[in-house]
Design a protein around this motif. Structure first.
Motif, PDB file in Angstrom:
ATOM      1  N   LEU A  55      -2.298  10.678  -3.240  1.00 49.02           N
ATOM      2  CA  LEU A  55      -0.847  10.659  -3.084  1.00 49.02           C
ATOM      3  C   LEU A  55      -0.191  10.083  -4.331  1.00 49.02           C
ATOM      4  O   LEU A  55      -0.542   8.981  -4.783  1.00 49.02           O
ATOM      5  N   ASP A  56       0.738  10.837  -4.891  1.00 47.73           N
ATOM      6  CA  ASP A  56       1.587  10.360  -5.986  1.00 47.73           C
ATOM      7  C   ASP A  56       2.833   9.766  -5.336  1.00 47.73           C
ATOM      8  O   ASP A  56       3.780  10.478  -4.995  1.00 47.73           O
ATOM      9  N   ARG A  60       9.094  13.084  -5.893  1.00 52.74           N
ATOM     10  CA  ARG A  60       9.946  13.866  -4.997  1.00 52.74           C
ATOM     11  C   ARG A  60       9.570  15.347  -4.973  1.00 52.74           C
ATOM     12  O   ARG A  60      10.025  16.083  -4.095  1.00 52.74           O
ATOM     13  N   ASN A  61       8.776  15.784  -5.934  1.00 47.89           N
ATOM     14  CA  ASN A  61       8.357  17.185  -5.985  1.00 47.89           C
ATOM     15  C   ASN A  61       7.205  17.384  -5.011  1.00 47.89           C
ATOM     16  O   ASN A  61       6.124  16.820  -5.183  1.00 47.89           O
ATOM     17  N   THR A  62       7.413  18.170  -3.984  1.00 49.96           N
ATOM     18  CA  THR A  62       6.406  18.342  -2.939  1.00 49.96           C
ATOM     19  C   THR A  62       5.351  19.379  -3.294  1.00 49.96           C
ATOM     20  O   THR A  62       4.458  19.651  -2.498  1.00 49.96           O
ATOM     21  N   HIS A  75      -3.218  16.290  -6.763  1.00 52.01           N
ATOM     22  CA  HIS A  75      -2.338  15.238  -6.264  1.00 52.01           C
ATOM     23  C   HIS A  75      -1.150  15.853  -5.527  1.00 52.01           C
ATOM     24  O   HIS A  75      -0.742  16.991  -5.807  1.00 52.01           O
ATOM     25  N   GLN A  76      -0.581  15.084  -4.622  1.00 51.66           N
ATOM     26  CA  GLN A  76       0.579  15.545  -3.869  1.00 51.66           C
ATOM     27  C   GLN A  76       1.545  14.391  -3.648  1.00 51.66           C
ATOM     28  O   GLN A  76       1.179  13.217  -3.771  1.00 51.66           O
ATOM     29  N   SER A  77       2.768  14.741  -3.295  1.00 50.82           N
ATOM     30  CA  SER A  77       3.780  13.735  -3.006  1.00 50.82           C
ATOM     31  C   SER A  77       3.408  12.972  -1.736  1.00 50.82           C
ATOM     32  O   SER A  77       2.685  13.475  -0.870  1.00 50.82           O
ATOM     33  N   ASP A  78       3.926  11.745  -1.625  1.00 48.07           N
ATOM     34  CA  ASP A  78       3.668  10.945  -0.423  1.00 48.07           C
ATOM     35  C   ASP A  78       4.661  11.235   0.694  1.00 48.07           C
ATOM     36  O   ASP A  78       4.623  10.569   1.741  1.00 48.07           O
ATOM     37  N   ALA A 203       0.231   4.891  -6.339  1.00 51.74           N
ATOM     38  CA  ALA A 203      -0.655   5.967  -5.873  1.00 51.74           C
ATOM     39  C   ALA A 203      -1.566   5.433  -4.786  1.00 51.74           C
ATOM     40  O   ALA A 203      -1.949   4.253  -4.790  1.00 51.74           O
ATOM     41  N   LEU A 204      -1.911   6.299  -3.849  1.00 50.00           N
ATOM     42  CA  LEU A 204      -2.882   5.989  -2.802  1.00 50.00           C
ATOM     43  C   LEU A 204      -3.920   7.103  -2.788  1.00 50.00           C
ATOM     44  O   LEU A 204      -3.570   8.290  -2.819  1.00 50.00           O
ATOM     45  N   GLU A 205      -5.188   6.697  -2.705  1.00 51.87           N
ATOM     46  CA  GLU A 205      -6.275   7.672  -2.739  1.00 51.87           C
ATOM     47  C   GLU A 205      -7.299   7.359  -1.660  1.00 51.87           C
ATOM     48  O   GLU A 205      -7.634   6.184  -1.433  1.00 51.87           O
ATOM     49  N   LEU A 206      -7.787   8.377  -0.993  1.00 55.15           N
ATOM     50  CA  LEU A 206      -8.831   8.246   0.019  1.00 55.15           C
ATOM     51  C   LEU A 206      -9.984   9.165  -0.358  1.00 55.15           C
ATOM     52  O   LEU A 206      -9.768  10.339  -0.685  1.00 55.15           O
TER      53      LEU A 206
END
Length: 660
Positions: A55-56, A60-62, A75-78, A203-206
């Protein structure tokens, strides 16, 4: 000499290496405080990223994107993974130096004490990583203004670690990792406001792990990343995916320690694990590199000193050493391994071209200096060697999460009524200090997940029909939906556990289902419908402010202060009696003014009374109006609970005066 470059930093610790020769000459190298990043180039097909979430935060860009610095990870938006928060970009002056694209934006949480991300997952072991780049996004220079700047992280319902940005370079990126067990279909990461700076995350990563990895990680024990180092020569300071298929961060030791007496070993020959050994799965490319000393030297010390985020006195560390003998000669190499001054592994000899991972069977060690020593034995011809090193700190998972079914049903309620309560984040019941407003949870069953026993959503602006999710909650005893704008009929609920259902002052106009009607008539359910259109169609029984039931429960709670007051009054009356006998004309009215009788009057729900009386177990008396039970309040006060068994309160006019 220390490196002089802008880079990615690990906030938790610093590292120093000390070596010694037989001539007693000691080498002390600079602490590792400034790190660098570069792109990893690995030929061939990259491993699968199935199950990866990146998660970036604040973007705002989905539309998903692939970072040119991290080959193969999307990566993707949160957006959709968190509620609330404000999106920002770091200051323009720091944009060019951001190590990853995801570090250019962030999400801050100025409101609420707990704000949580929900990451979809599958049950099993996971690596969860959070990255933070302040970048003076708010123009306040908070990391360098001299005041404390720290906030907390929770993994699920348990404290993970503090993020301490006090006096850190605003261009620095720090990260936190935790290896944990996902209990169900999601993992929550919560930011906790300590009141010492606005929490934020970049950023969050799993990353999924195999369940055979890190066997000491279980439902009650997680481990927080303290240090993970690859030795030997490395082209990139941070080695990660695709060389490591689990995208673990490996810090390159050689970026700070690459001068004499240090020697680098490498091989192109395969370095294998024992068949079936999947405990750590260190990448072969890392095991093919190693560091050792000139043969005139006998030991070296790894010091991963505690930084500002952890309490050294209570620190519990789990070190893991990875070895593979890749020297082509057959000379003998043996050494002892110490944690601080404690001998962990005596007379160890690494296997040739085979991985040996040494750890104390998941035992956490008290090592306040966070130092580890590798010392050559007398019989050895070669000094110590090491290929990789991991060390973790203990994260206790003592707080049990709310029953998974209850969580899912409450999420359905929240979505159905579009509830946006600020503290409805994370786990509904756990930890207790962050439980959701309007819920009462039962924590009485040890080693079992908390259950929701009462929901109070009165005056909450609810609109539409009654959602069935409420009645699917197996432990729910009290449901208050009064003073809303609920419409339609009452669904035919199967409500075995429910004892109080307050639907008063809504717009319900349908019939009362037989299942509810029968429970109410049997005295098993307190049904309240006053203020609804349905009351024009049914008898007054369910729509009167004065409740009439086959069995009415009226509670009188008499606390010890009443008994004390009665004793005082009896003493005063005794004195009045004897002084009156002696003809004393003193005005005794002042005694009544100075010692008034105080009676503690409170309302309790049926669920609370069950807890107070331990499910009405201890009978201490019987009277004309009903049974009296012994109980204990939450503050320890002992009380008597009298249960009135009559056809109606109105017919028991003597009961209330007796209570008072």
């Amino acid at each position: 000499m220390p490196l002089a470059c802008n880079a990615l930093q690990k906030s938790k610790s610093a590292m120093a290496i000390i070596s010694s020769a037989s001539t007693k000459l000691t080498w002390i190298l600079a602490p590792l405080l400034v790190l660098a990043t570069a792109t990893i180039r690995v030929h061939g097909q990259p491993p699968s990223t199935s199950g990866f979430i990146s998660l970036d935060c604040g973007n705002r860009n989905t539309t998903p994107y692939t970072d040119s610095s991290i080959r193969g990870i999307q990566h993707q938006s949160d957006v959709g993974f968190v509620e609330g928060g404000l999106t920002h970009q770091i200051a323009a002056v720091y944009m060019a130096g951001a190590p990853y694209e995801s570090q250019k934006t962030l999400r801050s949480f100025p409101n609420g004490s707990r704000n949580c991300y929900t990451l979809p997952s599958t049950p099993g072991k996971k690596l969860v990583r959070a990255l933070f780049t302040y970048g003076d996004y708010d123009g306040l220079n908070r990391t360098m203004d001299g005041s404390p700047f720290l906030f907390g992280l929770h993994i699920g319902a348990n404290f993970w670690e503090a993020v301490n940005l006090t006096s850190w370079d605003p261009s620095s990126t720090i990260w936190k990792e935790v290896l944990t067990v996902a209990p169900g279909g999601s993992v929550s990461v919560c930011l906790i406001n300590f009141g010492t700076g606005t929490p934020f995350v970049s950023a969050l990563e799993l990353r999924p792990l195999q369940d055979s990895m890190y066997p000491f990680v279980n439902s009650s024990v997680s481990i927080s990343y303290f240090r993970r180092i690859r030795f030997g020569q490395a082209t990139d300071f941070i080695t990660r995916y695709p060389l490591d298929p689990y995208d673990r961060f490996w810090e390159g030791w050689s970026f700070s320690y690459n001068t004499y007496p240090w020697m680098t070993l490498n091989t192109s020959s395969p370095v294998r694990r024992l068949p079936g050994d999947n405990t750590f799965q260190v990448p072969e490319g890392i095991l093919q590199q190693a560091s050792t000393l000139d043969t005139n030297y006998s030991f070296f010390e790894i010091n991963v000193a505690v930084g500002p985020n952890l309490d050294a006195k209570n620190l519990q560390l789990l070190p893991i050493f990875h070895f593979a003998e890749i020297n082509i000669s057959n000379q003998n190499r043996r050494f002892d391994i110490y944690s601080d001054n404690d001998l962990l592994f005596p007379d160890f000899s690494p296997s040739r071209f085979q991985a040996d991972s040494m750890h104390e069977n998941g035992q956490f060690l008290h090592n306040p200096t966070a130092t580890f020593l590798l010392n050559k034995t007398r019989s050895s011809r070669l000094p110590p060697l090491i290929n990789a090193f991991e060390v973790y700190s203990l994260v206790r998972m003592d707080n049990l999460t709310t029953d998974a079914d209850d969580v899912n049903y409450m999420k359905e309620v929240k979505k159905h009524y579009n509830l946006a309560r600020i503290n409805w984040n994370g786990d509904p019941c756990s930890p207790r200090e962050y439980s959701w407003e309007g819920l009462t949870c039962d924590y009485s069953k040890r080693n079992q997940n908390p259950r929701i026993v009462a929901v109070d959503l009165s005056t909450s602006g609810l609109k539409g029909g009654l959602v069935i999710s409420f009645m699917n909650m197996a432990s729910l005893e009290n449901l208050d939906l009064s003073h809303n704008n609920l419409t339609g009929a009452i669904p035919d609920y199967q409500i075995k556990s429910l004892k109080v259902l307050d639907l008063s002052y809504n717009q319900l106009d349908g019939p009362i289902p037989d299942s509810i009607l029968q429970r109410s008539q049997a005295g098993l359910l307190d049904l309240r419908l006053e203020g609804n259109p349905i009351c024009s169609k049914v008898k007054d029984t369910y729509c009167s402010n004065k409740k009439k039931k086959t069995s009415t429960v009226l509670i009188a709670v008499i606390v010890p202060v009443v008994l004390v007051s009665l004793l005082v009054v009896m003493g005063i009356l005794w004195k009045l009696y004897w002084k009156g006998k002696s003809g004393d004309d003193e005005d005794y009215a002042m005694y009544e003014e100075e010692t008034p009788l105080h009676i503690d009057i409170r309302r309790f729900t049926y669920a609370e009374l069950k807890l107070i009386t331990n499910n009405f177990q201890s009978i201490i008396g019987k009277g004309g109006f009903g049974i009296v039970y012994h109980g204990t309040l939450e503050n320890g006060d002992e009380v008597a609970v009298k249960v009135l068994m009559e056809t109606s309160i109105a017919e028991s006019t003597d009961f209330l005066p007796e209570v008072q």
